[in-house]
Design an enzyme around this catalytic site. Sequence first.
Site, PDB file in Angstrom:
ATOM      1  N   PHE A 143      35.604  50.316  50.621  1.00 13.97           N
ATOM      2  CA  PHE A 143      35.972  49.789  49.314  1.00 13.97           C
ATOM      3  C   PHE A 143      37.264  48.990  49.419  1.00 13.97           C
ATOM      4  CE2 PHE A 143      32.785  52.780  47.977  1.00 13.97           C
ATOM      5  CZ  PHE A 143      32.174  52.093  46.930  1.00 13.97           C
ATOM      6  N   TYR A 177      28.540  45.906  42.480  1.00 19.00           N
ATOM      7  CA  TYR A 177      29.801  45.156  42.489  1.00 19.00           C
ATOM      8  C   TYR A 177      29.618  43.682  42.853  1.00 19.00           C
ATOM      9  CZ  TYR A 177      31.966  49.802  42.671  1.00 19.00           C
ATOM     10  OH  TYR A 177      32.349  51.085  42.397  1.00 19.00           O
ATOM     11  N   HIS A 226      36.269  40.741  41.479  1.00 16.63           N
ATOM     12  CA  HIS A 226      36.933  41.326  42.654  1.00 16.63           C
ATOM     13  C   HIS A 226      36.180  40.991  43.947  1.00 16.63           C
ATOM     14  CE1 HIS A 226      40.514  43.519  43.289  1.00 16.63           C
ATOM     15  NE2 HIS A 226      40.059  44.751  43.327  1.00 16.63           N
TER      16      HIS A 226
END
Length: 196
Positions: free
Chosen positions: A73, A18, A23
């Site tokens: 998360f 990620y 994000h």
Amino acid sequence: MSADLWLVVGLGNPGPSYAKNRHNAGFMVLDVLAGRVGGKFKSHRSKVFGARADVLEGRLAGARAVLAKPRSFMNVSGGPVKGLCDFYKVPVERLIVVHDELDIPFGAVRLKRGGGDNGHNGLRSVTSALGTREYLRVRFGVGRPPGRMDAAAFVLKDFSAAERKVLDLEVDRAADAAEALIADGLGAAQNVFHAG
């Protein structure tokens, strides 16, 4: 700790897969701030407060600050943020949350206190855990998804090749904005960063 301490939290998802996603703009900004503080993030886990996060304590813009990246998360960031506020006894007025924002063009930085979450699950989680929206925000623009692409899919993709050419500069500017909030206050910082 004390009333002069600031807590600056970047929102993102943990793990290398990620790391470069839109994000994770919050994590990217926090990494720049960590470089300015001159330290490395270390694991913080208070069993009492449930504050699973990587933290760095130091001075930022002349003030005492804790930089933090939750290890949960994005969608469940609220627990660690609340835990860190409780552990360090930081009032919500001195909490700055750095996050990606779909409703702002790529690279633009906007600052505000309070407001809605605009469908941002990380903000929704933080607001729910804190029981208030009245924390400061550094909003890093990632723009809207192209065509009919789902917003959730868009933010979980890496920045485009064109965006990556200027990404470091824009992330650096967002870090400047976080420091300006601490040093100068919201109104003065908005005058500088909303001018462009």
